[in-house]
Write an enzyme that holds these catalytic residues in place. Structure first.
Site, PDB file in Angstrom:
ATOM      1  N   ASP A  16      -5.990   9.450  -4.315  1.00  0.00           N
ATOM      2  CA  ASP A  16      -5.775   9.050  -3.184  1.00  0.00           C
ATOM      3  C   ASP A  16      -5.438  10.444  -2.364  1.00  0.00           C
ATOM      4  O   ASP A  16      -6.022  10.415  -1.182  1.00  0.00           O
ATOM      5  CB  ASP A  16      -4.518   8.141  -2.881  1.00  0.00           C
ATOM      6  CG  ASP A  16      -4.555   6.834  -3.436  1.00  0.00           C
ATOM      7  OD1 ASP A  16      -5.812   6.174  -3.364  1.00  0.00           O
ATOM      8  OD2 ASP A  16      -3.765   6.580  -4.521  1.00  0.00           O
ATOM      9  N   ASP A  33      -2.747   4.812  -6.103  1.00  0.00           N
ATOM     10  CA  ASP A  33      -1.850   3.868  -5.291  1.00  0.00           C
ATOM     11  C   ASP A  33      -0.329   3.789  -5.343  1.00  0.00           C
ATOM     12  O   ASP A  33       0.273   2.709  -5.429  1.00  0.00           O
ATOM     13  CB  ASP A  33      -2.692   2.503  -5.324  1.00  0.00           C
ATOM     14  CG  ASP A  33      -3.947   2.376  -4.576  1.00  0.00           C
ATOM     15  OD1 ASP A  33      -4.666   3.586  -4.189  1.00  0.00           O
ATOM     16  OD2 ASP A  33      -4.675   1.423  -4.507  1.00  0.00           O
ATOM     17  N   ASN A  89     -15.685   6.947   0.214  1.00  0.00           N
ATOM     18  CA  ASN A  89     -14.895   6.383  -0.623  1.00  0.00           C
ATOM     19  C   ASN A  89     -14.597   7.273  -1.863  1.00  0.00           C
ATOM     20  O   ASN A  89     -15.808   7.651  -2.381  1.00  0.00           O
ATOM     21  CB  ASN A  89     -15.318   4.883  -1.249  1.00  0.00           C
ATOM     22  CG  ASN A  89     -14.123   4.186  -1.773  1.00  0.00           C
ATOM     23  OD1 ASN A  89     -13.673   4.548  -3.029  1.00  0.00           O
ATOM     24  ND2 ASN A  89     -13.489   3.012  -1.195  1.00  0.00           N
ATOM     25  N   ASN A 131      -8.775   1.022   3.508  1.00  0.00           N
ATOM     26  CA  ASN A 131      -9.153  -0.280   2.823  1.00  0.00           C
ATOM     27  C   ASN A 131      -8.150  -1.238   2.655  1.00  0.00           C
ATOM     28  O   ASN A 131      -6.972  -1.110   2.949  1.00  0.00           O
ATOM     29  CB  ASN A 131      -9.433   0.265   1.246  1.00  0.00           C
ATOM     30  CG  ASN A 131     -10.682   1.432   1.399  1.00  0.00           C
ATOM     31  OD1 ASN A 131     -11.594   1.165   2.119  1.00  0.00           O
ATOM     32  ND2 ASN A 131     -10.563   2.334   0.625  1.00  0.00           N
TER      33      ASN A 131
HETATM   34  N1  LIG Z   1     -11.629   5.849   1.355  1.00  0.00           N
HETATM   35  C1  LIG Z   1     -11.063   6.194   0.431  1.00  0.00           C
HETATM   36  O1  LIG Z   1     -11.460   6.666  -0.259  1.00  0.00           O
HETATM   37  C2  LIG Z   1      -9.238   5.862   0.565  1.00  0.00           C
HETATM   38  C3  LIG Z   1      -8.724   5.421   1.507  1.00  0.00           C
HETATM   39  N2  LIG Z   1      -7.505   5.279   1.432  1.00  0.00           N
HETATM   40  C4  LIG Z   1      -6.845   4.277   2.373  1.00  0.00           C
HETATM   41  O2  LIG Z   1      -5.990   4.897   3.324  1.00  0.00           O
HETATM   42  C5  LIG Z   1      -5.060   4.295   3.716  1.00  0.00           C
HETATM   43  C6  LIG Z   1      -3.927   5.201   3.833  1.00  0.00           C
HETATM   44  O3  LIG Z   1      -3.497   5.683   2.368  1.00  0.00           O
HETATM   45  P1  LIG Z   1      -2.456   6.518   2.180  1.00  0.00           P
HETATM   46  O4  LIG Z   1      -2.509   7.713   2.941  1.00  0.00           O
HETATM   47  O5  LIG Z   1      -2.316   6.785   0.628  1.00  0.00           O
HETATM   48  O6  LIG Z   1      -1.067   5.877   2.754  1.00  0.00           O
HETATM   49  P2  LIG Z   1       0.199   6.633   3.133  1.00  0.00           P
HETATM   50  O7  LIG Z   1       0.973   5.345   3.223  1.00  0.00           O
HETATM   51  O8  LIG Z   1       0.583   7.583   2.350  1.00  0.00           O
HETATM   52  O9  LIG Z   1      -0.126   6.914   4.621  1.00  0.00           O
HETATM   53  C7  LIG Z   1      -0.037   6.275   5.764  1.00  0.00           C
HETATM   54  C8  LIG Z   1      -0.062   6.873   6.901  1.00  0.00           C
HETATM   55  O10 LIG Z   1      -0.486   6.159   8.056  1.00  0.00           O
HETATM   56  C9  LIG Z   1       0.500   6.395   9.017  1.00  0.00           C
HETATM   57  N3  LIG Z   1       0.608   4.970   9.720  1.00  0.00           N
HETATM   58  C10 LIG Z   1       0.847   3.816   9.607  1.00  0.00           C
HETATM   59  N4  LIG Z   1       1.027   3.034  10.430  1.00  0.00           N
HETATM   60  C11 LIG Z   1       0.125   3.559  11.321  1.00  0.00           C
HETATM   61  C12 LIG Z   1       0.273   3.452  12.744  1.00  0.00           C
HETATM   62  N5  LIG Z   1       0.443   2.291  13.381  1.00  0.00           N
HETATM   63  N6  LIG Z   1      -0.351   4.390  13.576  1.00  0.00           N
HETATM   64  C13 LIG Z   1      -0.293   5.692  13.223  1.00  0.00           C
HETATM   65  N7  LIG Z   1      -0.013   5.961  11.838  1.00  0.00           N
HETATM   66  C14 LIG Z   1       0.398   5.113  11.250  1.00  0.00           C
HETATM   67  C15 LIG Z   1       1.698   6.436   8.209  1.00  0.00           C
HETATM   68  O11 LIG Z   1       2.769   7.052   8.996  1.00  0.00           O
HETATM   69  P3  LIG Z   1       4.295   7.214   8.631  1.00  0.00           P
HETATM   70  O12 LIG Z   1       4.281   8.633   7.776  1.00  0.00           O
HETATM   71  O13 LIG Z   1       5.019   7.635  10.095  1.00  0.00           O
HETATM   72  O14 LIG Z   1       4.950   6.224   8.070  1.00  0.00           O
HETATM   73  C16 LIG Z   1       1.499   7.335   7.234  1.00  0.00           C
HETATM   74  O15 LIG Z   1       1.491   8.649   7.795  1.00  0.00           O
HETATM   75  C17 LIG Z   1      -5.163   3.039   3.009  1.00  0.00           C
HETATM   76  O16 LIG Z   1      -5.535   2.032   3.710  1.00  0.00           O
HETATM   77  C18 LIG Z   1      -5.949   3.131   1.838  1.00  0.00           C
HETATM   78  O17 LIG Z   1      -6.718   2.205   1.229  1.00  0.00           O
HETATM   79  C19 LIG Z   1      -6.897   6.140   0.543  1.00  0.00           C
HETATM   80  C20 LIG Z   1      -7.279   6.618  -0.323  1.00  0.00           C
HETATM   81  C21 LIG Z   1      -8.580   6.789  -0.402  1.00  0.00           C
HETATM   82  C1  LIG Z   2     -10.260   3.975  -2.401  1.00  0.00           C
HETATM   83  C2  LIG Z   2      -8.708   3.905  -2.475  1.00  0.00           C
HETATM   84  O1  LIG Z   2      -8.319   4.704  -3.448  1.00  0.00           O
HETATM   85  C3  LIG Z   2      -7.710   3.418  -1.850  1.00  0.00           C
HETATM   86  O2  LIG Z   2      -7.929   2.788  -0.840  1.00  0.00           O
HETATM   87  O3  LIG Z   2      -6.596   3.690  -2.238  1.00  0.00           O
HETATM   88 MG   LIG Z   3      -6.286   4.454  -4.180  1.00  0.00          MG
END
Ligand SMILES: NC(=O)C1=CN([C@@H]2O[C@H](COP(=O)(O)OP(=O)(O)OC[C@H]3O[C@@H](n4cnc5c(N)ncnc54)[C@H](OP(=O)(O)O)[C@@H]3O)[C@@H](O)[C@H]2O)C=CC1
Ligand SMILES: CC(=O)C(=O)O
Ligand SMILES: [Mg+2]
Length: 642
Positions: free
Chosen positions: A357, A334, A542, A498
């Protein structure tokens, strides 16, 4: 077993030998016929006691006088250690000796068994009278705790009750979690851990990990040495900038490493004493927290650039210095993506680092996709993938899918990437945006007209798989999901963000808007949904499926570096655990109930790959890696005390 928790005050003069706190304490122990079971010199920096002994000896070396408080006390209970009579300008030594018995044993979460102490143990360890007469087995304690937890209506109350238990009786905590994993995972992990982080400042009772802030710059090694356990095998570290989909929670992010590490133990069998949660505090940009009187972190805006890089570098160097070259899995968790990718790249050649992540999520999603092919047919390369969200999770998953496709088809990565499209907050990632894209998005900038919205992208690209990694709730609208259902018989829809509030759509929405045809999984759990008489069970996509077994595999094989092929191996192991019975319910992940067995399979596959790649150092390679993994796992069963 004995334990002391006494204090003794010292005056700044000279040390008088016979009255030294050490000899005083020994005299007291002998006179009260208390048996010192272990007072080893090598425990000199062990939990509580020995550290204090050392500080006292240091005090003596520094020329402090130990005053016998007996002389100042007349009548009644003697203030032997002078703690009651000490004035503010007198120093008091917080005596503590780590071998626990009596009252202290009941307060030592590593050894406490509560009402399960047998009569013999109560007698031998000075517990008589400190507990009511009944002796109950651990199984009944589990039943009783579950009964209590189930009475709480509010998830955060359940969370706090679990945290209290972890502080009180560690073995019971893990037994509860292992035996009731489906029920308790949403409490100690997502979604409730998200709320706990938001309120961490108010609910924190005892520190559960190390806080390393900018104030510790220059002395991080010393801070690491304050942690009572020495044989650390896994560190989960966050800087709190992207906590789940809840944004920057600063120091309150500590709930995440704590929760993840409790899963390393419960799901992956890593000993709790080998786990170290760490929060790096470089400030927060969250105005609400900066103005919150209960905020526990540095009240300043985030350090960036060189200041940030230097603190992180000192931290990474100190980790290696403190724990040596031996294997230590360091899981980044995170961090915001502007730091996460760079940290992973920078330290992956010098440390055993792993970004959950980016990498753990990729492995778990690939597993679900491989499994889903049994339901939808075709090979991975026959599908088209569209992501909402092009950050850590999105590009991490995309890259691993492309790698697996490349291995299966012998096509170059550049080719297989073309089957994968990503949308970020500005729209579809296309080549005309190349100049302004962050480096991790560039490989996904395909030739295409710009598209602004997800709905337009869905209708144009016509993906077979839609994956949400945006951190923004309800972005898979009815039109988007209906669009998926209009050109796919069984659309695969993964709402990974999440906690639950940030899920791109709910399970009910996914099934209803596709007339029950969706293959759906989400990052946080959803309850089964009944649609037109059929019950649909959503899976939980997850990374908790992967990181505990993955970590165990690295540890048991003594692996020195993480390799992408290990992520592929973990995905393959997880996918092969999905049974026909699971498929019949529409599930693409096995239930968490058998997660320890699954983790052993994952660990074995990861370790096997490490041996194959020459990255494992524990030689010779065990013949049966699954059995070996199972034999390495921590058991929460009570031990008998002599
Ligand atoms: N299920 C699981 O095991 C996991 C779930 N997650 C979840 O995934 C989510 C994202 O995590 P992570 O990838 O690390 O976050 P990041 O901040 O790295 O990425 C988020 C992405 O979403 C885009 N975004 C934000 N708002 C919008 C919108 N309204 N429309 C379109 N795109 C949008 C951002 O765009 P921009 O680049 O333009 O800002 C960015 O590319 C979190 O909620 C996290 O909890 C994460 C890891 C594991
Ligand atoms: C599950 C996880 O690692 C996240 O949502 O960031
Ligand atoms: Mg995480």
């Amino acid at each position: 077993m004995i334990s002391l928790n006494r204090s003794c005050f010292l005056n700044k003069k000279s040390v008088s030998g016979p009255c030294s706190p050490f000899s005083q304490r020994q005299k007291r122990l002998t006179s009260s016929s208390v048996r010192v079971v272990a007072l080893h010199s090598n425990r000199s920096r062990d939990r509580n006691g020995s550290v204090l002994m050392e500080s006292t000896l240091k005090g003596m070396r520094d020329g402090l006088e130990v005053v016998d408080p007996n002389s100042t006390v007349s009548g009644g209970v003697q203030d032997v250690y002078g703690e009651d009579t000490a004035t503010e300008d007198q120093f008091v030594t917080p005596w503590s000796l780590s071998v626990a018995s009596g009252y202290t044993l009941l307060r030592d979460p590593h050894h406490n068994k509560g009402l399960a102490f047998t009569a013999k143990e109560r007698d031998a360890h000075y517990l008589c009278g400190l507990l009511p007469p009944v002796v109950i087995p651990q199984e009944l304690q589990v039943k009783k705790m579950m009964h209590l937890i189930r009475q709480y209506q509010v998830p955060l109350q359940k969370y706090m009750s679990m945290m209290d238990l972890q502080e009180r009786n560690q073995k019971l905590f893990y037994k509860l979690l292992i035996e009731n994993v489906e029920e308790l995972l949403p409490i100690v992990y997502t979604p409730t851990v998200g709320e706990a982080c938001q309120k961490y400042g108010s609910i924190l009772r005892r520190p559960q990990g190390l806080f390393i802030s900018l104030k510790e710059k220059g002395k991080i090694l010393e801070v690491l040495r304050n942690w009572p356990e020495k044989n650390i095998q896994v560190i989960v570290v966050t800087d709190g900038e992207r906590i789940l989909g809840l944004g920057d929670l600063g120091c309150h992010g500590m709930g995440i490493p704590v929760g993840k590490l409790s899963l390393y133990t419960a799901l992956g069998g890593v000993r709790p004493s080998a786990c170290l949660p760490i929060t790096i505090d470089v400030g927060t940009n969250n105005e609400k927290l900066l103005n919150d009187e209960f905020y526990i972190g540095l009240r300043q805006r985030r350090a960036t650039g060189q200041e940030y890089a230097e603190l992180l570098h000192e931290f990474m160097t100190a980790i290696k210095q403190n724990y040596g070259e031996k294997v230590l899995v360091q899981q980044f968790e995170d961090f915001a993506n502007h730091n996460a990718f760079d940290l992973l790249e920078k330290y992956s050649t010098t440390h055993l680092v792993f970004n959950d992540d980016i990498q753990g999520t990729a492995s778990v999603v690939l597993a679900g996709l491989v499994a889903s092919l049994k339901l939808v047919g075709g090979a991975l390369a026959d599908h088209r993938f569209l992501f909402l969200g092009a950050g850590e999770a999105g590009t991490g998953i995309a890259e691993l899918i492309a790698l697996e496709m490349s291995k299966q088809t012998n096509l170059p990565l550049e080719e297989t990437r073309k089957r994968i499209w990503l949308v970020d907050s500005k729209g579809l990632i296309v080549s005309s945006r190349m100049e302004s894209l962050q480096h991790f998005k560039k490989p996904w900038a395909h030739e295409h007209e710009p598209i602004k919205t997800l709905l337009d992208a869905v209708n144009d690209i016509k993906p077979t798989v839609l994956i949400g990694t945006s951190g923004v709730g309800r972005t898979f609208t009815q039109e988007v999901v209906e669009g998926m259902a209009s050109f796919n018989e069984k659309p695969i829809i993964l709402a990974l963000s999440n906690p639950t509030s940030q899920a791109e759509c709910t399970a009910e929405e996914a099934y209803t808007w596709t007339q029950g045809r969706a293959i759906f999984a989400s990052g946080s759990p959803f309850a089964p949904v009944e649609y037109e008489g059929k019950v649909h069970v959503p899976g939980q996509a997850n990374n908790a499926y992967i990181f505990p077994g993955f970590g165990l595999g690295l540890i048991m094989s003594g692996t020195i570096r993480v390799h992408d092929d290990m992520l592929l191996a973990a995905a393959e192991a997880l996918a092969s655990e999905v049974t026909q019975e699971n498929y019949d319910k529409g599930l693409i992940y096995p239930p968490f109930t058998n997660i320890r067995k699954i983790s052993a399979q994952i660990a074995a596959k990861v370790a096997a790959k490490a041996y194959e790649l020459g990255l494992a150092t524990r030689l010779p390679q065990p013949i049966d890696l699954v059995k070996h993994a199972e034999s390495c796992m921590y058991s929460p069963a009570y031990r008998s005390y002599r």
